[in-house]
Motif scaffolding. Structure first.
Motif, PDB file in Angstrom:
ATOM      1  N   PHE A  89      -3.228  -3.984   5.100  1.00 56.63           N
ATOM      2  CA  PHE A  89      -4.487  -3.743   5.991  1.00 56.63           C
ATOM      3  C   PHE A  89      -4.187  -3.803   7.536  1.00 56.63           C
ATOM      4  O   PHE A  89      -4.875  -3.110   7.934  1.00 56.63           O
ATOM      5  N   ASN A  90      -3.473  -4.633   7.699  1.00 54.95           N
ATOM      6  CA  ASN A  90      -3.001  -4.485   9.351  1.00 54.95           C
ATOM      7  C   ASN A  90      -2.519  -3.192   9.869  1.00 54.95           C
ATOM      8  O   ASN A  90      -2.919  -2.691  10.780  1.00 54.95           O
ATOM      9  N   ILE A  91      -1.553  -2.642   8.892  1.00 54.55           N
ATOM     10  CA  ILE A  91      -0.952  -1.231   9.261  1.00 54.55           C
ATOM     11  C   ILE A  91      -2.226  -0.178   9.092  1.00 54.55           C
ATOM     12  O   ILE A  91      -2.255   0.593  10.019  1.00 54.55           O
ATOM     13  N   GLY A  92      -2.988  -0.285   8.299  1.00 60.14           N
ATOM     14  CA  GLY A  92      -4.411   0.470   8.184  1.00 60.14           C
ATOM     15  C   GLY A  92      -5.210   0.363   9.312  1.00 60.14           C
ATOM     16  O   GLY A  92      -5.642   1.444   9.833  1.00 60.14           O
ATOM     17  N   LYS A  93      -5.399  -1.014   9.948  1.00 58.47           N
ATOM     18  CA  LYS A  93      -6.067  -1.052  10.956  1.00 58.47           C
ATOM     19  C   LYS A  93      -5.281  -0.277  12.323  1.00 58.47           C
ATOM     20  O   LYS A  93      -6.255   0.317  13.061  1.00 58.47           O
ATOM     21  N   GLY A 373      10.365  -4.789 -11.026  1.00 60.60           N
ATOM     22  CA  GLY A 373      10.664  -6.124 -10.860  1.00 60.60           C
ATOM     23  C   GLY A 373      10.040  -6.631  -9.152  1.00 60.60           C
ATOM     24  O   GLY A 373       8.896  -6.114  -8.891  1.00 60.60           O
ATOM     25  N   PHE A 374      10.743  -7.480  -8.656  1.00 63.03           N
ATOM     26  CA  PHE A 374      10.277  -8.161  -7.437  1.00 63.03           C
ATOM     27  C   PHE A 374       9.863  -6.902  -6.400  1.00 63.03           C
ATOM     28  O   PHE A 374       9.105  -6.990  -5.614  1.00 63.03           O
ATOM     29  N   PHE A 375      10.808  -5.906  -6.318  1.00 60.83           N
ATOM     30  CA  PHE A 375      10.583  -4.792  -5.394  1.00 60.83           C
ATOM     31  C   PHE A 375       9.325  -3.968  -5.749  1.00 60.83           C
ATOM     32  O   PHE A 375       8.743  -3.544  -4.592  1.00 60.83           O
ATOM     33  N   GLY A 376       9.133  -3.984  -6.982  1.00 64.56           N
ATOM     34  CA  GLY A 376       7.872  -3.257  -7.274  1.00 64.56           C
ATOM     35  C   GLY A 376       6.648  -3.897  -6.683  1.00 64.56           C
ATOM     36  O   GLY A 376       5.546  -3.318  -6.201  1.00 64.56           O
ATOM     37  N   VAL A 377       6.590  -5.331  -6.721  1.00 67.11           N
ATOM     38  CA  VAL A 377       5.463  -5.941  -6.083  1.00 67.11           C
ATOM     39  C   VAL A 377       5.500  -6.148  -4.676  1.00 67.11           C
ATOM     40  O   VAL A 377       4.444  -5.975  -4.172  1.00 67.11           O
ATOM     41  N   PHE A 378       6.819  -6.109  -4.088  1.00 62.14           N
ATOM     42  CA  PHE A 378       6.646  -5.967  -2.678  1.00 62.14           C
ATOM     43  C   PHE A 378       6.179  -4.921  -2.174  1.00 62.14           C
ATOM     44  O   PHE A 378       5.408  -4.892  -1.166  1.00 62.14           O
ATOM     45  N   PHE A 379       6.874  -3.809  -2.488  1.00 61.27           N
ATOM     46  CA  PHE A 379       6.431  -2.605  -1.714  1.00 61.27           C
ATOM     47  C   PHE A 379       5.210  -2.100  -2.209  1.00 61.27           C
ATOM     48  O   PHE A 379       4.404  -1.320  -1.555  1.00 61.27           O
ATOM     49  N   ILE A 384      -0.557  -0.389  -1.835  1.00 58.11           N
ATOM     50  CA  ILE A 384      -2.139  -0.325  -2.305  1.00 58.11           C
ATOM     51  C   ILE A 384      -2.999  -0.801  -1.310  1.00 58.11           C
ATOM     52  O   ILE A 384      -4.013  -0.411  -1.170  1.00 58.11           O
ATOM     53  N   GLY A 385      -2.373  -2.075  -0.399  1.00 53.43           N
ATOM     54  CA  GLY A 385      -3.296  -2.516   0.585  1.00 53.43           C
ATOM     55  C   GLY A 385      -3.523  -1.500   1.666  1.00 53.43           C
ATOM     56  O   GLY A 385      -4.806  -1.148   2.355  1.00 53.43           O
ATOM     57  N   PHE A 386      -2.681  -0.630   2.117  1.00 55.53           N
ATOM     58  CA  PHE A 386      -2.830   0.496   3.029  1.00 55.53           C
ATOM     59  C   PHE A 386      -3.763   1.391   2.532  1.00 55.53           C
ATOM     60  O   PHE A 386      -4.680   2.074   3.422  1.00 55.53           O
ATOM     61  N   ALA A 393     -12.021   3.053   5.492  1.00 58.12           N
ATOM     62  CA  ALA A 393     -12.238   3.568   6.863  1.00 58.12           C
ATOM     63  C   ALA A 393     -12.824   5.184   6.864  1.00 58.12           C
ATOM     64  O   ALA A 393     -13.789   5.297   7.702  1.00 58.12           O
ATOM     65  N   ILE A 394     -12.302   5.933   5.876  1.00 59.66           N
ATOM     66  CA  ILE A 394     -12.889   7.261   5.670  1.00 59.66           C
ATOM     67  C   ILE A 394     -14.176   7.065   5.224  1.00 59.66           C
ATOM     68  O   ILE A 394     -15.024   8.001   5.678  1.00 59.66           O
TER      69      ILE A 394
END
Length: 456
Positions: A89-93, A373-379, A384-386, A393-394
């Motif tokens: 979200f922050n990167i989206g902002k 695994g962990f990397f799938g959740v992290f990235f 998804i947030g972005f 915003a669109i």
């Protein structure tokens, strides 16, 4: 004992940390937007009920012996996922600016000047009325075709109310309507349900704006039709979310896009009562208190139980799939697509001997974890947030109108499903894609709107 205290401390402190992160993204829970609402639904469905499972306080989940290690792992993965969502979200902002309507929401009402709401929301619904009439006609005609195809006597709602002679249990009738329908389920949802909801939200927004008797009559008929459509399969949640959507439309139009915090608790209590009564009607349960407790259990621990089972499955029963559960259109990859939600259901909760074919979806990161695994959740959570922030915003940059508000609220309720379903459903979501195309067409062609390229 010490570990329990530490885990409870983490469980209590993490939401405070998220609140600070949301503030840095310009988001508040009291403001109606898709990112905030998504975090709120994940918090309710996947986070609040964790101590109830950990300390075995929910009797409705007693059929499973929960392992504390796996529950702790599920908690930490949820914390990681929510944190990375908010980072997205922050990167989206930074990319799109704050989430403000290009013509509001501070222009929804002007208390200092006598300005008609239809001018604030220019253009109003009459510019798109023909198109919306076409959508509701498509919905109604498809309902008739659908009922003719499956048989009037096989409607789950009629079976539940004993209006037809049927030996089918309600759960089996519901399964037949959902998983064995002549229509693909996403087409059923789009044409029959989504079209009706979009039109009803739009007419309700226009009613709040223009306050005309004939609009009220149209809305009343649409409200009745949509309510009936949503309970045909005796699913309780769709009707509750429909009422929630109407409440959010009211907040957007009459409260500058902010939640009516004083009214919200009473609305939630009313919704809980509605769900409890529906539970009693559509099951053999006769105890109202037990119905209330069952609804609360489904809300706060039901989805978390599914998340736990996903963690259990890949901890004890299977290796990671490394992409094999992702869509494989046309068989272009050298694997056969694995239906993970059905596989989890058949492993832990199978009721095929009763004629019930089910699935067990969970929060979006469940499938990401099962593949990478962990990397799938992290990235994956960050991406998804972005995407969610960018989408909101669109939509806002096309400005406010009755239909844009309707589409926004529908999208908000639709995208909240990532709290209970796979991430891939967002990336390959035909319902969202076609609805968004319809929104673009109405905004750009019918209403002749311009896209605001500049940051707000």
């Amino acid at each position: 004992m010490l570990m329990n205290v530490i885990l409870l401390g983490i469980w209590l402190i993490a939401p405070l940390f998220w609140q600070l992160m949301l503030k840095s993204a310009g988001l508040k829970f009291t403001e109606i937007n898709i990112p905030s609402f998504t975090i709120l639904t994940i918090y309710v469905f996947q986070y609040v009920g964790w101590p109830l499972l950990y300390f075995n306080l929910d009797e409705f989940r007693s059929e499973i012996s929960f392992d504390h290690f796996l529950l702790t792992k599920a908690l930490l993965l949820n914390i990681l996922s929510i944190t990375m969502l908010i980072v997205g979200f922050n990167i989206g902002k930074k990319t799109f600016g704050n989430l403000n309507w290009s013509r509001g929401p501070n222009r929804f009402r002007n208390e200092n000047e006598s300005i008609a709401l239809q001018e604030t929301f220019s253009p109003s619904l009459h510019h798109t009325s023909i198109f919306l009439y076409f959508l509701i006609l498509c919905s109604f005609s498809t309902v008739l075709l659908y009922i003719q195809t499956i048989g009037f006597e096989n409607l789950a709602i009629l079976v539940a109310l004993n209006f037809v002679d049927s030996e089918l249990p309600i759960a089996v009738a519901r399964t037949n309507m959902i998983t064995e329908a002549a229509l693909e389920f996403h087409w059923y949802k789009l044409i029959i349900e989504d079209f009706a909801i979009l039109v009803c939200f739009a007419v309700f927004a226009d009613l709040l704006i223009r306050k005309k008797l004939y609009i009220f009559i149209i809305f009343a008929m649409l409200f009745l039709y949509t309510s009936i459509v949503l309970i045909l399969a005796t699913q309780k949640a769709p009707l509750a979310y429909f009422f929630l959507g109407l409440f959010l439309v009211h907040c957007v139009v009459n409260n500058s896009g902010n939640m009516l915090t004083r009214v919200a608790p009473y609305f939630v209590i009313t919704l809980l009562a509605l769900l409890s009564v529906s539970y009693l009607i559509f099951t053999s349960e006769s105890d109202f208190l037990n119905g209330v407790l069952s609804v609360l259990s489904r809300v706060f621990t039901g989805q978390l139980q599914a998340t736990y089972l996903y963690v259990d499955y890949f901890e004890n029963h299977s290796e990671f799939y490394f992409g094999k559960t992702l869509p494989n259109p046309g068989g272009i990859f050298d694997w056969e697509n694995i239906k993970l939600s059905r596989q989890i259901y058949e492993k832990f909760m199978s009721k095929t001997d009763l004629g019930i074919v089910g699935t067990m979806p969970t929060i979006f990161w469940g499938e990401l974890y099962g593949n990478f695994g962990f990397f799938g959740v992290f990235f994956g959570s960050f991406i998804i947030g972005f995407i969610i922030y960018s989408f909101n915003a669109i939509v806002f940059k096309f400005g406010s109108s009755s239909f844009s508000i309707s589409f926004f609220i529908w999208s908000l309720l639709h995208l909240k499903n990532i709290s209970v379903t796979a991430a891939v459903s967002l990336l390959f979501d035909i319902r969202l894609f076609l609805s968004f195309c319809m929104f673009i067409f109405i905004s750009c062609v019918v209403e002749n709107r311009k896209f605001a390229l500049l940051k707000n």
